[in-house]
Design a protein around this motif. Structure first.
Motif, PDB file in Angstrom:
ATOM      1  N   ASN A 254      -5.963   9.512  -1.879  1.00  0.00           N
ATOM      2  CA  ASN A 254      -6.656  10.433  -0.973  1.00  0.00           C
ATOM      3  C   ASN A 254      -5.792  11.544  -0.392  1.00  0.00           C
ATOM      4  O   ASN A 254      -6.310  12.564   0.041  1.00  0.00           O
TER       5      ASN A 254
ATOM      6  N   ASP B  36      -3.049   4.792  -3.092  1.00  0.00           N
ATOM      7  CA  ASP B  36      -4.157   5.551  -2.496  1.00  0.00           C
ATOM      8  C   ASP B  36      -4.009   7.031  -2.841  1.00  0.00           C
ATOM      9  O   ASP B  36      -3.006   7.659  -2.496  1.00  0.00           O
TER      10      ASP B  36
ATOM     11  N   TYR C  34       0.839  -1.201   0.000  1.00  0.00           N
ATOM     12  CA  TYR C  34       0.000   0.000   0.000  1.00  0.00           C
ATOM     13  C   TYR C  34       0.875   1.252   0.000  1.00  0.00           C
ATOM     14  O   TYR C  34       1.811   1.340   0.805  1.00  0.00           O
TER      15      TYR C  34
ATOM     16  N   VAL D 292      -6.761   3.619  -5.789  1.00  0.00           N
ATOM     17  CA  VAL D 292      -7.959   3.670  -4.949  1.00  0.00           C
ATOM     18  C   VAL D 292      -8.188   5.117  -4.520  1.00  0.00           C
ATOM     19  O   VAL D 292      -7.240   5.832  -4.187  1.00  0.00           O
ATOM     20  N   ALA D 293      -9.449   5.551  -4.605  1.00  0.00           N
ATOM     21  CA  ALA D 293      -9.805   6.868  -4.073  1.00  0.00           C
ATOM     22  C   ALA D 293     -10.896   6.626  -3.037  1.00  0.00           C
ATOM     23  O   ALA D 293     -10.616   6.383  -1.874  1.00  0.00           O
TER      24      ALA D 293
END
Ligand code: FES
Ligand code: FES
Lengths: 157, 289
Positions: free
Chosen positions: B55, B53, B8, B31-32
């Motif tokens: 975000n 990620d 990750y 991934v959001a």
């Protein structure tokens, strides 16, 4: 496979943990933080039983990784009632209106309703009622849940 | 029902994210909001080696207007978009469409760009992007390019995005005043994907239609632009408009299929009605205003 240090606040208590990247927030809350009121029904975002509040917003905790909650404030159903056991208004309303039977779906519904009916951040009645579509209940037929929601939301939605 | 192991990463910049995608050589997934990806990971229908990620990348968030266009940061959450004053003023159709995406709880995490990048054929936002003539700005270590929403979708979940590319903005033209929105969704329950969905905008000037952008969702393997209906509408005088005939043209462009939820014939029949009613109502409203 990566592991990560995270720091978050769960029901008002700061918590530190080392988690695998793939660990979901729901499994972290249940297994590591002991919040077994977070119910896991489908584990893939369909049922809503695992709903918790992250920074005040209702989200499905099986659709979030624990590592993504780093720095966040998380509230589960364990964080709602007062120390002396007095129920939170949402819990009381569901009880009064017979909004639960087996109780499996209930913690998720409680968290959605609590996030949308907080005294300082109250959503419009129709928004509260519509948000119930994010939960599946196999027992009640929803009428008691809807009565409780209507009572909490105010207005005739 | 647990995701397979992956590494990750949470990059802070677009450049870092592009580098991670490039280094992974196709083994990485972005991934959001995760509201579609997390189920796929849990069911092990998706097993990336690397999860990137988005975000934490501030440059991917927020909504702004410039020179007649609205720029939407792809990781803007769906509920943030609904509450955004700029978007409500500039792109009312998008706000209506977002309100139909999933449930309140999933909209608190789910993002605008995530839905557009996924390309679910029965989803609201890809079709709305097609209808309004939006485009996406796409970056990789190889450079930046623009892809028209209209050219983004090849089939269910199949898009023109390469494995090393990411969407960095959604660019939507602002339609002139005198534009009315058309939006209808027939679904079994709120939050379900559409059995039949219609989304679009029509601009009226002096009793005549000057511009039309209309797309179907849930009516074929991709969002479907109702090209024949659009051309028939443009230049049309409203007083002389035959909504039923134009609905026929709109249906002619669809390619619906039979599935568990509805037959192709059902979708066509309902589609015809939905189109006729939605168009008539939109134009009546306009006339009454
Ligand atoms: S367990 Fe999370 S939605 Fe069902
Ligand atoms: S009370 Fe049993 S599932 Fe809702």
């Amino acid at each position: 496979m990566s592991t990560h240090q995270i720091q978050l606040t769960i029901n008002g208590r700061p918590q530190h943990a080392t988690v695998e990247g793939r660990l979901t927030l729901s499994d972290f809350l249940r297994g590591d933080a002991g919040c077994t009121g977070v119910h896991v029904g489908c584990e893939h975002g369909v049922c809503g039983a695992c709903t918790v509040m992250v920074d005040g917003n209702a989200v499905r905790s099986c659709l979030m990784l624990a590592v993504q909650a780093d720095g966040c404030t998380v509230t589960t159903v364990e964080g709602l009632a007062a120390e002396d056991g007095t129920l939170h208004p949402v819990q009381q309303a569901l009880r009064d209106e017979h909004g639960l039977q087996c109780g499996f779906c209930t913690p998720g519904i409680v968290m959605t309703l609590a996030s949308l009916t907080a005294a300082d951040n109250k959503a419009a009645p129709d928004k509260v009622m519509n948000a119930l579509s994010g939960h599946i209940c196999r027992c009640t037929g929803y009428q008691g849940i809807r009565r409780a929601a209507r009572k909490l939301a105010g207005g005739a939605a | 029902m647990k995701p397979a192991p992956f590494d990750y990463y949470a990059p802070a910049t677009i450049e870092e994210a592009c580098q991670l995608l490039s280094d992974a050589g196709g083994g990485a997934t972005l991934v959001a909001g995760g509201q579609t990806l997390m189920p796929l990971l849990a069911l092990r229908m998706s097993q990336p080696f690397v999860l990137v990620d988005l975000n934490g990348i501030k440059a991917l968030k927020g909504i702004s207007r410039q020179a007649g266009r609205t720029r939407i940061g792809p990781i803007t959450r769906q509920n943030e978009a609904i509450a955004d004053a700029t978007l409500n003023a500039a792109q009312p159709l998008i706000v209506t469409a977002v309100k139909h995406v999933g449930h309140h709880q999933t909209r608190n995490r789910g993002t605008i760009g995530g839905s557009i990048a996924l390309g679910e054929p029965a989803a609201e936002l890809p079709a709305t992007a097609v209808a309004l003539g939006a485009s996406v700005e796409v970056r990789s270590t190889r450079g930046t390019r623009q892809i028209k929403a209209d050219e983004l979708y090849f089939g269910p979940y199949a898009t023109a995005l390469e494995p090393d590319e990411m969407i960095t903005a959604i660019d939507v033209p602002e339609w002139p005043s005198g534009t009315v929105s058309v939006f209808r969704e027939i679904a079994q329950r709120p939050g379900d994907f559409a059995l039949v969905g219609l989304t679009g905008a029509v601009t009226i000037d002096n009793g005549r239609i000057t511009r039309a952008g209309i797309a179907w969702f849930g009516m074929g393997p991709t969002p479907i632009k109702a090209r024949q209906a659009e051309s028939a509408l443009i230049g049309q005088e409203i007083a002389a408009l035959d909504a039923k005939a134009i609905a026929e043209l709109a249906i002619a462009d669809t390619a619906p299929f039979d599935d568990l939820h509805a037959t192709a014939e059902y979708r066509r029949t309902v589609g015809r009605r939905v189109f006729t009613r939605a168009l008539s109502e939109a134009l009546d409203l306009r006339a009454a205003a």
